[in-house]
Design an enzyme around this catalytic site. Sequence first.
Site, PDB file in Angstrom:
ATOM      1  N   ASP A  83     162.596  30.156 -17.278  1.00 56.78           N
ATOM      2  CA  ASP A  83     163.924  29.634 -17.641  1.00 56.78           C
ATOM      3  C   ASP A  83     164.593  29.112 -16.383  1.00 56.78           C
ATOM      4  OD1 ASP A  83     166.346  28.978 -18.630  1.00 56.78           O
ATOM      5  OD2 ASP A  83     166.778  30.932 -19.543  1.00 56.78           O
ATOM      6  N   CYS A 117     171.328  23.230 -19.902  1.00 50.97           N
ATOM      7  CA  CYS A 117     169.985  23.802 -19.981  1.00 50.97           C
ATOM      8  C   CYS A 117     168.929  22.786 -20.408  1.00 50.97           C
ATOM      9  CB  CYS A 117     169.963  25.022 -20.884  1.00 50.97           C
ATOM     10  SG  CYS A 117     170.702  24.748 -22.475  1.00 50.97           S
ATOM     11  N   HIS A 173     170.077  27.315 -26.566  1.00 50.26           N
ATOM     12  CA  HIS A 173     169.510  27.284 -25.229  1.00 50.26           C
ATOM     13  C   HIS A 173     168.178  26.541 -25.281  1.00 50.26           C
ATOM     14  CE1 HIS A 173     169.329  28.464 -21.131  1.00 50.26           C
ATOM     15  NE2 HIS A 173     168.290  29.276 -21.249  1.00 50.26           N
TER      16      HIS A 173
END
Lengths: 666, 305
Positions: free
Chosen positions: A478, A418, A462
């Site tokens: 995202d 991520c 994250h």
Amino acid sequence: MIGWRKRSPRVTTPATPLTPSQVAWLMAVAACALLPHASHLPAWLDAVAILLFTWRIAQWKLHWPGAGRIVKLLVVVACCIGVTLSFGRLFGREPGVALLTLLLVLKLHELRSARDGHTIVLLGYFMLLAAFLYSQTPAMAAALAVSMSVITAALIALNGPPATVRALLRQAGLMLAQALPFMLVLFVLFPRVPGPLWGLPADAYGASSGLSDSMAPGSISQLSLSGEIAFRARFDGPVPEARERYWRGPVLTDFDGRTWRQGESARRIGDTLPHAPGGTAVAYEVTLEPHNKNWLFALETLSALPSGMRMSDDWQLLAGEVVRSRRRDRFESIPEARPGHEEWSGYLDAARRLPADGNARARGLAVALRAQAGSDAGTVAAVLQMFRRKAFVYTLTPPLLGDDGIDAFLFDTRRGFCEHYAGAFVFLMRAAGIPARVVTGYQGGERNEIDDYIVVRQSDAHAWAEVWLPDEGWRRVDPTAAILPSRVEHGLAGMAAGEPVPFIARGDAGWLRSLRQRWEAANNGWNQWVLSYDQDKQRELLHRLGMRSPDWRLLTAWMAGLCALFAVALTAWAMRRGIARDPLARAWTGIHHALRPLGLGREDWEGPMDYAARVARTRPDLAKDVAQACRLYADARYGTSPPLQAARELRACARALRRKRTPAAS
Amino acid sequence: MSVIEPRKVVDAAATLILGKRSRLELSLTCLIAGGHLLIEDVPGTGKTTLAHVLARLLGLEFRRVQFTSDLLPADILGVSVFERETGGFHFHPGPVFTQILLADEVNRATPRTQSALLEAMEEHQVSVEGATRALPDPFFVIATQNPASQIGTYPLPESQLDRFMMRITMGYPDPAAERALLTGRDRRSLLADLQPVADATTLVAWRAQAACVHVADALIDYVQALIAHTRDSGVYRLGLSPRAGLALLAAARAHALLNARGHALPEDVQAVLPAVALHRLPAVEHPGSHDEAARQLLQAVTLPA
């Protein structure tokens, strides 16, 4: 007191040497007190302690010569130097525990009288207390309770008549059990004050893992390997969907070509919410594990700022002080809110800033995409489209990237976690002239079915992005969700097949998962009700118990009352027991208690044989057993057979009688 | 270990004295414990026969003195008589120089004569005319007396009663025993046929064994509790003396031996307690029957655990 001492002649009581069994008990005390510390003491100190301990055992069992005064002095000086070298100082928690360990083992080498024994016992108790500075898990508490029984047994052995190990442990256990109600009353009712009662040394808080205030490729994927719990949350109402649960942490604005850091905006901190979102709020409570940073985690987007907390300009929630102990806070958030229309232009400039050079290919791509899309929103969509189309892989084990990391990732490797996607996305946005920033935090979290808490682990760490769109404000984007939607639905368990997933985050192995959930629920219960039992929890509990407005006077009265009640109950019990303290007498009482329901209780003045004869006349079916029991008792009480064995056999007889009396009685 | 068990004596005596087994046991217990026995009851209940039977079965030398109001101490102890042949006084030992002395109807004699027995019973010796003479070993006095209410009796003083380890009563036989007595052979001839089952040596051995019977602390506690009760409860004008306590324990030991046990039980104490204690315990209120008094004393004291 001093004056009295001066006037009275000095009385020296001759020191009575310790018996071998007392010495053995004191060794057990030292072992019990030191074992919990073995794991966190420096290895050399462990070795020294084991060496000194073994020497003492050899001296005791093999009659080796003991340590002389010079040797002991040398060991002390050497170890003091060693401790200073190891810890950089001689005082504080760690060096203090290290020194106490040493002194405790050395004290074993000068056991001259009961006084030395008492020193060891008191040091032992203190070392147990100190062990709680390092670990407060239920397992540790249980282990220390066992150690405590051993030390208490040793204390009894030092002061009481000689007894067997079993008897001493039994008595120690009994004493601790008697102390338990008092402990519970004091724990539950003692008025709680916020914060610790006394200051702990500065090094009292060890390192702990968690998000940091910067992000480079690999930093979050490293963190995701950890199954450690970051925090737990409990919602008052329905729990928002996993894909809506973005727990906001540090916001990273500055980029140097490799690492993302907190920017100027993170240091502009206010006491009010910089935005006023609208919508339906969800209320929840977060129990945060200590992470030695001052930020807190709350769901996006907070609708009110709890008192004592502050918020930076980039909407990062901050506590008043560094989170060094577990803390519990209540929040209200509106998950769908997207505030931030009126952003200060100075900050928007900062959110467009990029290093002067580097990653030329990415810059070129961004400009092209912007031109193609025609709008900022279009550019965002185009980049996400690109991630989705061009075989990007979401993986915990991305290849190493060179100097122009963004270029290498976007055009060559296309494998990343991520932080790669969030970083690359924000870079592209900025290169296209759109204000953007990296937000780190946690996403999702697992629901524990046992206690209904949402458990958020380090593996849920994250990174995502926020872009500022003129007519919309800050919008959460995202990129990870674009590549692998299941990541935000199911956490790391949603990783693509074939990709390595940390054991803790795997979705399969149902029984293992349920076992883990149970264990964690138990741990959470312990955390919530024992370790974090503070003013609020106390009020909540007392409220549940029916005390509407508990103030300290009422609590003190209750405390005194309950303690007095327990004391009276225990005294009554002890007195009742005292009458038949002798095991043989107790077992004998058991026999006539077994027969009493048949109307065949023993008269006070009746001898055992007469009793057996009387029972035999009324109940010939029980004659044999009763005669045996009475003979056992008579032989042990009035004859010369060993009473303890007779007591054991009598108890068996009583059981047999209780079994047999029923069928004939019915 | 003697070859003959004391129980054999009781078994043999029970063939002649019917339905009185517990009395026989108590009598023998008293003799094994080295104490003197007082048998109290109305005439004709077999008091004298019991004494005869015991002496006979134990193979002991036996003398009988019938106490009357004109009996003098010298009649019991003996007297020095001038002998013309030797020209000096020669001591003629009285009936007390024997192993078992049956003092029949001891309360018919005057206190002066009664007390002549005192030294003999306590010291196992007599002093006559300045010379002290030892009595044989073993030496027992079995005295019988009629109940105090009978005419022409001098009740034994408390000091004298205390010398007797036990006092037992005979009581009437139960109907079955009485019938056997009425239909059976003449007791006198039966007595003549009775063969000894033991001798003096055996009796001394038994006595030594009885002294070795184990008495646990718990039993001492019980004996002490009993003694304390007689002294403190207010039921009795006078509590048990230390001598009575010793007698109680010795009797309990002998009773345990009689029952072939190596240790004494509370049951032993309880079995001998009425016989050992009641004649030394003048009650404040008249307790009624002998058995009632015994029951009262027994049930008043809790057996210590």
